[in-house]
Design a protein around this motif. Structure first.
Motif, PDB file in Angstrom:
ATOM      1  N   ILE A  34       0.855  -1.171   0.000  1.00  0.00           N
ATOM      2  CA  ILE A  34       0.000   0.000   0.000  1.00  0.00           C
ATOM      3  C   ILE A  34       0.897   1.229   0.000  1.00  0.00           C
ATOM      4  CG2 ILE A  34      -1.818   1.273   1.171  1.00  0.00           C
ATOM      5  CD1 ILE A  34      -2.747  -1.416   0.238  1.00  0.00           C
ATOM      6  N   GLY A  35       0.593   2.155  -0.865  1.00  0.00           N
ATOM      7  CA  GLY A  35       1.441   3.330  -0.966  1.00  0.00           C
ATOM      8  C   GLY A  35       0.681   4.631  -1.041  1.00  0.00           C
ATOM      9  N   TRP A  36       1.411   5.688  -0.815  1.00  0.00           N
ATOM     10  CA  TRP A  36       0.903   7.048  -0.976  1.00  0.00           C
ATOM     11  C   TRP A  36       1.610   7.695  -2.167  1.00  0.00           C
ATOM     12  CZ3 TRP A  36      -3.149   9.078   1.529  1.00  0.00           C
ATOM     13  CH2 TRP A  36      -3.576   8.441   2.706  1.00  0.00           C
ATOM     14  N   PHE A  37       0.813   8.330  -3.001  1.00  0.00           N
ATOM     15  CA  PHE A  37       1.310   9.044  -4.165  1.00  0.00           C
ATOM     16  C   PHE A  37       0.774  10.462  -4.101  1.00  0.00           C
ATOM     17  CE2 PHE A  37       2.883   5.496  -6.837  1.00  0.00           C
ATOM     18  CZ  PHE A  37       2.418   4.436  -6.079  1.00  0.00           C
ATOM     19  N   ARG A  38       1.411  11.354  -4.826  1.00  0.00           N
ATOM     20  CA  ARG A  38       0.897  12.714  -4.880  1.00  0.00           C
ATOM     21  C   ARG A  38       1.113  13.294  -6.263  1.00  0.00           C
ATOM     22  NH1 ARG A  38       5.318  15.782  -0.936  1.00  0.00           N
ATOM     23  NH2 ARG A  38       7.092  15.704  -2.376  1.00  0.00           N
ATOM     24  N   GLN A  39       0.267  14.251  -6.580  1.00  0.00           N
ATOM     25  CA  GLN A  39       0.389  14.945  -7.857  1.00  0.00           C
ATOM     26  C   GLN A  39       0.057  16.402  -7.660  1.00  0.00           C
ATOM     27  OE1 GLN A  39      -1.849  13.265 -11.136  1.00  0.00           O
ATOM     28  NE2 GLN A  39      -0.472  14.221 -12.620  1.00  0.00           N
ATOM     29  N   ALA A  40       0.998  17.233  -8.028  1.00  0.00           N
ATOM     30  CA  ALA A  40       0.808  18.673  -7.963  1.00  0.00           C
ATOM     31  C   ALA A  40       0.429  19.182  -9.352  1.00  0.00           C
ATOM     32  CB  ALA A  40       2.091  19.347  -7.489  1.00  0.00           C
ATOM     33  N   PRO A  41      -0.234  20.316  -9.440  1.00  0.00           N
ATOM     34  CA  PRO A  41      -0.627  20.846 -10.745  1.00  0.00           C
ATOM     35  C   PRO A  41       0.571  21.001 -11.672  1.00  0.00           C
ATOM     36  CG  PRO A  41      -1.725  22.042  -8.999  1.00  0.00           C
ATOM     37  CD  PRO A  41      -0.712  21.147  -8.330  1.00  0.00           C
ATOM     38  N   GLY A  42       0.433  20.493 -12.869  1.00  0.00           N
ATOM     39  CA  GLY A  42       1.493  20.627 -13.859  1.00  0.00           C
ATOM     40  C   GLY A  42       2.655  19.678 -13.682  1.00  0.00           C
ATOM     41  N   LYS A  43       2.563  18.784 -12.706  1.00  0.00           N
ATOM     42  CA  LYS A  43       3.653  17.848 -12.452  1.00  0.00           C
ATOM     43  C   LYS A  43       3.154  16.412 -12.570  1.00  0.00           C
ATOM     44  CE  LYS A  43       6.361  20.804  -9.401  1.00  0.00           C
ATOM     45  NZ  LYS A  43       7.060  20.894  -8.086  1.00  0.00           N
ATOM     46  N   GLU A  44       4.094  15.496 -12.774  1.00  0.00           N
ATOM     47  CA  GLU A  44       3.743  14.087 -12.833  1.00  0.00           C
ATOM     48  C   GLU A  44       3.455  13.553 -11.434  1.00  0.00           C
ATOM     49  OE1 GLU A  44       6.271  12.679 -16.781  1.00  0.00           O
ATOM     50  OE2 GLU A  44       6.639  11.752 -14.838  1.00  0.00           O
ATOM     51  N   ARG A  45       2.645  12.506 -11.399  1.00  0.00           N
ATOM     52  CA  ARG A  45       2.383  11.855 -10.127  1.00  0.00           C
ATOM     53  C   ARG A  45       3.658  11.184  -9.629  1.00  0.00           C
ATOM     54  NH1 ARG A  45      -2.627   8.263 -10.559  1.00  0.00           N
ATOM     55  NH2 ARG A  45      -1.248   7.009 -11.861  1.00  0.00           N
ATOM     56  N   ALA A  92      -0.067  19.184  -2.857  1.00  0.00           N
ATOM     57  CA  ALA A  92      -0.441  18.271  -3.938  1.00  0.00           C
ATOM     58  C   ALA A  92      -1.732  17.563  -3.558  1.00  0.00           C
ATOM     59  CB  ALA A  92       0.654  17.242  -4.184  1.00  0.00           C
ATOM     60  N   PHE A  93      -2.246  16.814  -4.539  1.00  0.00           N
ATOM     61  CA  PHE A  93      -3.354  15.913  -4.271  1.00  0.00           C
ATOM     62  C   PHE A  93      -2.735  14.570  -3.927  1.00  0.00           C
ATOM     63  CE2 PHE A  93      -7.814  16.034  -4.262  1.00  0.00           C
ATOM     64  CZ  PHE A  93      -8.304  14.789  -4.608  1.00  0.00           C
ATOM     65  N   TYR A  94      -3.087  14.026  -2.789  1.00  0.00           N
ATOM     66  CA  TYR A  94      -2.487  12.783  -2.307  1.00  0.00           C
ATOM     67  C   TYR A  94      -3.459  11.617  -2.487  1.00  0.00           C
ATOM     68  CZ  TYR A  94       1.443  15.239  -0.213  1.00  0.00           C
ATOM     69  OH  TYR A  94       2.589  15.983  -0.015  1.00  0.00           O
ATOM     70  N   TYR A  95      -2.930  10.527  -3.037  1.00  0.00           N
ATOM     71  CA  TYR A  95      -3.720   9.322  -3.264  1.00  0.00           C
ATOM     72  C   TYR A  95      -3.105   8.154  -2.502  1.00  0.00           C
ATOM     73  CZ  TYR A  95      -5.069  11.780  -7.587  1.00  0.00           C
ATOM     74  OH  TYR A  95      -5.517  12.683  -8.513  1.00  0.00           O
ATOM     75  N   CYS A  96      -3.947   7.203  -2.120  1.00  0.00           N
ATOM     76  CA  CYS A  96      -3.403   5.933  -1.672  1.00  0.00           C
ATOM     77  C   CYS A  96      -3.746   4.881  -2.732  1.00  0.00           C
ATOM     78  CB  CYS A  96      -3.924   5.516  -0.299  1.00  0.00           C
ATOM     79  SG  CYS A  96      -5.703   5.387  -0.129  1.00  0.00           S
ATOM     80  N   ALA A  97      -2.909   3.886  -2.826  1.00  0.00           N
ATOM     81  CA  ALA A  97      -3.076   2.868  -3.856  1.00  0.00           C
ATOM     82  C   ALA A  97      -2.550   1.538  -3.357  1.00  0.00           C
ATOM     83  CB  ALA A  97      -2.335   3.281  -5.126  1.00  0.00           C
ATOM     84  N   TYR A 114      -4.907  -0.887  -7.641  1.00  0.00           N
ATOM     85  CA  TYR A 114      -6.100  -0.180  -7.180  1.00  0.00           C
ATOM     86  C   TYR A 114      -5.703   1.221  -6.709  1.00  0.00           C
ATOM     87  CZ  TYR A 114      -8.014  -4.880  -7.111  1.00  0.00           C
ATOM     88  OH  TYR A 114      -8.410  -6.145  -7.458  1.00  0.00           O
ATOM     89  N   TRP A 115      -6.543   2.170  -7.078  1.00  0.00           N
ATOM     90  CA  TRP A 115      -6.329   3.558  -6.682  1.00  0.00           C
ATOM     91  C   TRP A 115      -7.552   4.038  -5.933  1.00  0.00           C
ATOM     92  CZ3 TRP A 115      -1.769   6.091  -7.496  1.00  0.00           C
ATOM     93  CH2 TRP A 115      -0.876   5.488  -8.380  1.00  0.00           C
ATOM     94  N   GLY A 116      -7.298   4.785  -4.863  1.00  0.00           N
ATOM     95  CA  GLY A 116      -8.398   5.364  -4.126  1.00  0.00           C
ATOM     96  C   GLY A 116      -8.599   6.817  -4.492  1.00  0.00           C
ATOM     97  N   LYS A 117      -9.689   7.359  -4.032  1.00  0.00           N
ATOM     98  CA  LYS A 117      -9.919   8.790  -4.204  1.00  0.00           C
ATOM     99  C   LYS A 117      -8.971   9.529  -3.280  1.00  0.00           C
ATOM    100  CE  LYS A 117     -14.747   8.287  -5.501  1.00  0.00           C
ATOM    101  NZ  LYS A 117     -16.154   8.653  -5.191  1.00  0.00           N
ATOM    102  N   GLY A 118      -8.493  10.654  -3.724  1.00  0.00           N
ATOM    103  CA  GLY A 118      -7.454  11.347  -2.997  1.00  0.00           C
ATOM    104  C   GLY A 118      -7.956  12.426  -2.070  1.00  0.00           C
ATOM    105  N   THR A 119      -6.987  13.126  -1.503  1.00  0.00           N
ATOM    106  CA  THR A 119      -7.272  14.235  -0.610  1.00  0.00           C
ATOM    107  C   THR A 119      -6.249  15.331  -0.842  1.00  0.00           C
ATOM    108  OG1 THR A 119      -7.661  14.800   1.728  1.00  0.00           O
ATOM    109  CG2 THR A 119      -5.886  13.246   1.287  1.00  0.00           C
ATOM    110  N   GLN A 120      -6.709  16.575  -0.783  1.00  0.00           N
ATOM    111  CA  GLN A 120      -5.842  17.710  -1.092  1.00  0.00           C
ATOM    112  C   GLN A 120      -5.050  18.142   0.148  1.00  0.00           C
ATOM    113  OE1 GLN A 120      -5.265  19.375  -4.064  1.00  0.00           O
ATOM    114  NE2 GLN A 120      -3.754  20.600  -2.957  1.00  0.00           N
TER     115      GLN A 120
END
Length: 125
Positions: A34-45, A92-97, A114-120
């Motif tokens: 299980i991991g945490w990912f993030r994506q900021a505007p204009g940047k790759e996840r 960033a927007f943070y996701y768990c997967a 699997y990807w979950g809905k994220g949180t800002q």
């Protein structure tokens, strides 16, 4: 059905802390990373942190080492990301997967199952 739902985001000042929670259901934690990912505007996840429960392995992006900690509750239903000493660049927007790993010892990758809905998360300077 596998479900992942992140929560705990918000607005915090630089230097502050937040704890994100990923509520997970529909699978055995021991078979997954299980991991945490993030994506900021204009940047790759990007991958922030990951945990392989059966192998007892964790990983962190260099940018968060020493500041963020991944953990889970004893019941293995929730994965947390404790974020301390937050910086504006953590915004960033943070996701768990989740990724099926069984006994491989593998950690996370870009191709999670699997990807979950994220949180800002917004960190003000």
């Amino acid at each position: 059905e596998v479900q992942l739902q992140a929560s705990g985001g918000g607005l915090v000042q630089a230097g502050g802390s937040l704890r994100l929670a990923c509520a997970a259901s529909g699978f055995d934690f021991d078979d997954y990373a299980i991991g945490w990912f993030r994506q900021a505007p204009g940047k790759e996840r990007e991958e922030v942190s990951c945990m392989n429960f059966r192998a007892g392995r964790t990983s962190y992006a260099d940018s968060v080492k020493g500041r963020f900690t991944i953990s889970s509750d004893n019941a293995k239903t929730t994965v947390y990301l404790q974020m301390n000493s937050l910086k504006p660049e953590d915004t960033a927007f943070y996701y768990c997967a989740g990724r099926i790993v069984y006994y491989s010892g593998r950690l996370c990758s870009r191709d999670m199952d699997y990807w979950g809905k994220g949180t800002q998360v917004t960190v003000s300077s």
